[in-house]
Design a protein around this motif. Structure first.
Motif, PDB file in Angstrom:
ATOM      1  N   TYR A 105     -74.233 -31.825 -54.126  1.00 10.21           N
ATOM      2  CA  TYR A 105     -73.817 -32.809 -55.061  1.00 10.21           C
ATOM      3  C   TYR A 105     -73.366 -32.066 -55.898  1.00 10.21           C
ATOM      4  N   TYR A 106     -74.031 -30.995 -56.505  1.00  8.95           N
ATOM      5  CA  TYR A 106     -73.809 -29.832 -57.775  1.00  8.95           C
ATOM      6  C   TYR A 106     -72.880 -28.518 -57.382  1.00  8.95           C
ATOM      7  N   MET A 166     -71.124 -26.915 -64.127  1.00  8.06           N
ATOM      8  CA  MET A 166     -72.822 -26.719 -63.677  1.00  8.06           C
ATOM      9  C   MET A 166     -73.244 -25.644 -63.792  1.00  8.06           C
ATOM     10  N   ASP A 167     -73.898 -25.743 -65.134  1.00  8.22           N
ATOM     11  CA  ASP A 167     -74.874 -24.691 -64.881  1.00  8.22           C
ATOM     12  C   ASP A 167     -76.334 -24.880 -65.387  1.00  8.22           C
ATOM     13  N   CYS A 168     -77.048 -26.344 -64.392  1.00  4.66           N
ATOM     14  CA  CYS A 168     -78.282 -25.984 -64.760  1.00  4.66           C
ATOM     15  C   CYS A 168     -78.499 -27.583 -63.579  1.00  4.66           C
ATOM     16  N   LEU A 169     -79.467 -26.718 -62.841  1.00  3.68           N
ATOM     17  CA  LEU A 169     -79.869 -28.470 -61.589  1.00  3.68           C
ATOM     18  C   LEU A 169     -80.955 -27.881 -62.024  1.00  3.68           C
ATOM     19  N   SER A 170     -81.776 -29.471 -62.592  1.00  3.04           N
ATOM     20  CA  SER A 170     -82.900 -29.544 -62.587  1.00  3.04           C
ATOM     21  C   SER A 170     -83.923 -29.967 -61.509  1.00  3.04           C
ATOM     22  N   MET A 171     -84.321 -29.220 -60.771  1.00  5.92           N
ATOM     23  CA  MET A 171     -85.572 -30.234 -60.182  1.00  5.92           C
ATOM     24  C   MET A 171     -86.746 -29.187 -59.313  1.00  5.92           C
ATOM     25  N   GLY A 172     -87.588 -29.731 -59.325  1.00  5.65           N
ATOM     26  CA  GLY A 172     -88.940 -28.776 -59.159  1.00  5.65           C
ATOM     27  C   GLY A 172     -89.942 -29.240 -59.986  1.00  5.65           C
ATOM     28  N   CYS A 192     -83.914 -23.814 -52.130  1.00  4.22           N
ATOM     29  CA  CYS A 192     -82.977 -24.980 -52.012  1.00  4.22           C
ATOM     30  C   CYS A 192     -81.527 -24.398 -52.995  1.00  4.22           C
ATOM     31  N   GLY A 193     -82.238 -23.764 -54.555  1.00  2.00           N
ATOM     32  CA  GLY A 193     -81.008 -24.141 -55.070  1.00  2.00           C
ATOM     33  C   GLY A 193     -81.431 -24.069 -56.985  1.00  2.00           C
ATOM     34  N   SER A 194     -82.446 -24.694 -57.135  1.00  2.00           N
ATOM     35  CA  SER A 194     -82.782 -25.275 -58.376  1.00  2.00           C
ATOM     36  C   SER A 194     -82.636 -23.998 -59.207  1.00  2.00           C
ATOM     37  N   THR A 195     -82.173 -24.417 -60.251  1.00  6.35           N
ATOM     38  CA  THR A 195     -82.349 -23.339 -61.934  1.00  6.35           C
ATOM     39  C   THR A 195     -82.879 -23.391 -62.999  1.00  6.35           C
ATOM     40  N   MET A 196     -83.562 -25.006 -62.534  1.00  2.00           N
ATOM     41  CA  MET A 196     -84.556 -24.865 -63.617  1.00  2.00           C
ATOM     42  C   MET A 196     -85.811 -25.936 -63.717  1.00  2.00           C
ATOM     43  N   VAL A 197     -87.323 -25.375 -63.452  1.00  2.00           N
ATOM     44  CA  VAL A 197     -88.596 -26.166 -62.747  1.00  2.00           C
ATOM     45  C   VAL A 197     -88.501 -26.749 -64.106  1.00  2.00           C
ATOM     46  N   ARG A 198     -89.524 -27.670 -63.964  1.00  2.35           N
ATOM     47  CA  ARG A 198     -90.180 -28.580 -64.844  1.00  2.35           C
ATOM     48  C   ARG A 198     -91.499 -28.164 -64.320  1.00  2.35           C
ATOM     49  N   VAL A 199     -92.283 -27.586 -65.549  1.00  2.00           N
ATOM     50  CA  VAL A 199     -93.753 -27.876 -64.318  1.00  2.00           C
ATOM     51  C   VAL A 199     -94.894 -27.957 -65.684  1.00  2.00           C
ATOM     52  N   GLY A 200     -95.302 -28.832 -65.251  1.00  2.00           N
ATOM     53  CA  GLY A 200     -96.688 -29.254 -66.420  1.00  2.00           C
ATOM     54  C   GLY A 200     -97.829 -28.525 -66.339  1.00  2.00           C
ATOM     55  N   SER A 201     -98.557 -29.801 -65.215  1.00  2.00           N
ATOM     56  CA  SER A 201    -100.000 -29.569 -65.087  1.00  2.00           C
ATOM     57  C   SER A 201    -100.813 -28.069 -64.283  1.00  2.00           C
ATOM     58  N   ALA A 202     -99.221 -27.909 -63.401  1.00  2.00           N
ATOM     59  CA  ALA A 202     -99.422 -26.380 -62.752  1.00  2.00           C
ATOM     60  C   ALA A 202     -99.919 -25.571 -63.510  1.00  2.00           C
TER      61      ALA A 202
END
Ligand code: PLP
Length: 239
Positions: A192-193, A206-212, A223-233
Motif C-alpha cells: 500500500y505504501y 510516503m517517507d515513513c512506514l511505521s510498523m513493528g 518487510c520494509g518498515s522504516t520505523m519500529v516502535r519499541v517499548g517493553s523490549a
C-alpha cells in the motif's frame, strides 16, 4: 534528588538497546537497507521521564507517547531533550488541542473528523502537523485504523487539509502465532505504501512506514518498515 532511583532501569535499558540495535542492523541488512535508514522510536508509555532522558543521552532520537494525559505530565521534561516527540496512541478529537506545537507527528489518524480537527487547530495556531494514516490491516474491531480499501479516498481527502502533511502509514497487525501470516500483513502494508508513493500526490510524502513493535520489529523491517516502535523490549515489561 534521588540520583540512583532509576539506576537499574537505566542499566537494563543499556543492555536492551545494544541488543535491539544489533537486531535492527541484521534485519536491515536482510532487507538490503542501511541500519541508519530505520528509525527506532522508543515507545515510552509508563516510562519515567528520567529514564527517557537516559535513553536519549544514549542515542535514542525519537520518542512516542500514546496517552495525552501522560504526555502532558512529562512534557516539560521531554521538551528539554533533544529528540523528536511523536504521538502514537488513539486520539479523541477533543484532545488534539493539547498536541499542537508539542509533537511533530500524529501517527494514528484514521478519520476525517480527526484530521479536520488537527487541520483546523494547526491553521488557527499557526502550527503544522505531520500525520501518518493508521491502517487496520487485520480488520479488527478492537483496533483503530481505516480499512485498506478506504486508503486511496482517505488520503485524497487528507491532502486537501491545510496545516497537515501526510508522511506515511502506520499499522498494528493482529497477534499472530503464525509467522507467515505476520509477514503477509507487513508485506501488504509495504505494498500500500509503495502504491501510494507511486501516485506522487501533492502534499503526500510516503517517507515513513511505521510498523513493528517489541515482539515483531525484525520481521517488520525485513518487510520494509522504516520505523519500529519499541517499548517493553527496551524498557522492560510494563506493570
Ligand atoms: C505501546 C505501544 C508500542 C510498543 O509496544 P511494545 O510491545 O511494548 O514494544 C508500539 N506502538 C503503539 C501504538 C503502542 O501503544
Amino acid at each position: 534528588m534521588m540520583e540512583n532511583q532509576y539506576n537499574d532501569r537505566c542499566k537494563d535499558f543499556d543492555e536492551n538497546y545494544k541488543r535491539i540495535a544489533e537486531d535492527i542492523e541484521k534485519a536491515a541488512e536482510k532487507a538490503g537497507k542501511s541500519p541508519e535508514s530505520i528509525t527506532l522510536l522508543a515507545a515510552t508509555k509508563t516510562v519515567p521521564a528520567e529514564v527517557i532522558r537516559h535513553a536519549v543521552e544514549r542515542g535514542i532520537t525519537c520518542v512516542g507517547e500514546n496517552r495525552v494525559q501522560e504526555l502532558l505530565e512529562k512534557y516539560d521534561n521531554l521538551s528539554a531533550l533533544s529528540c523528536d516527540l511523536q504521538f502514537i496512541g488513539r486520539l479523541q478529537t477533543n484532545k488534539v488541542k493539547y498536541l499542537v506545537h508539542k509533537v511533530s507527528c500524529i501517527q494514528s489518524v484514521d478519520s476525517l473528523k480527526l484530521a479536520s480537527e488537527i487541520s483546523r487547530l494547526c491553521v488557527r495556531e499557526k502550527a503544522h502537523m505531520n500525520v501518518l494514516v493508521e491502517v487496520n490491516i487485520g480488520r479488527e474491531e478492537s483496533k483503530g485504523g481505516i480499512l485498506p480499501e478506504e486508503l486511496p479516498e482517505f488520503i485524497d481527502q487528507l491532502r486537501e487539509q491545510p496545516g497537515i502533511t501526510v508522511r506515511g502509514l502506520m499499522a498494528i497487525p493482529p497477534d499472530c502465532e503464525d509467522k507467515s501470516r505476520l509477514f503477509q500483513y507487513f508485506s501488504s502494508m509495504r505494498q500500500y505504501y509503495v502504491d501510494i508513493a507511486a501516485k506522487k500526490l501533492d502534499n503526500v510524502f510516503m517517507d515513513c512506514l511505521s510498523m513493528g513493535m517489541s515482539s515483531d520489529f525484525s520481521a517488520a523491517i525485513e518487510c520494509g518498515s522504516t520505523m519500529v516502535r519499541v517499548g517493553s523490549a527496551l524498557f522492560g515489561k510494563r506493570k
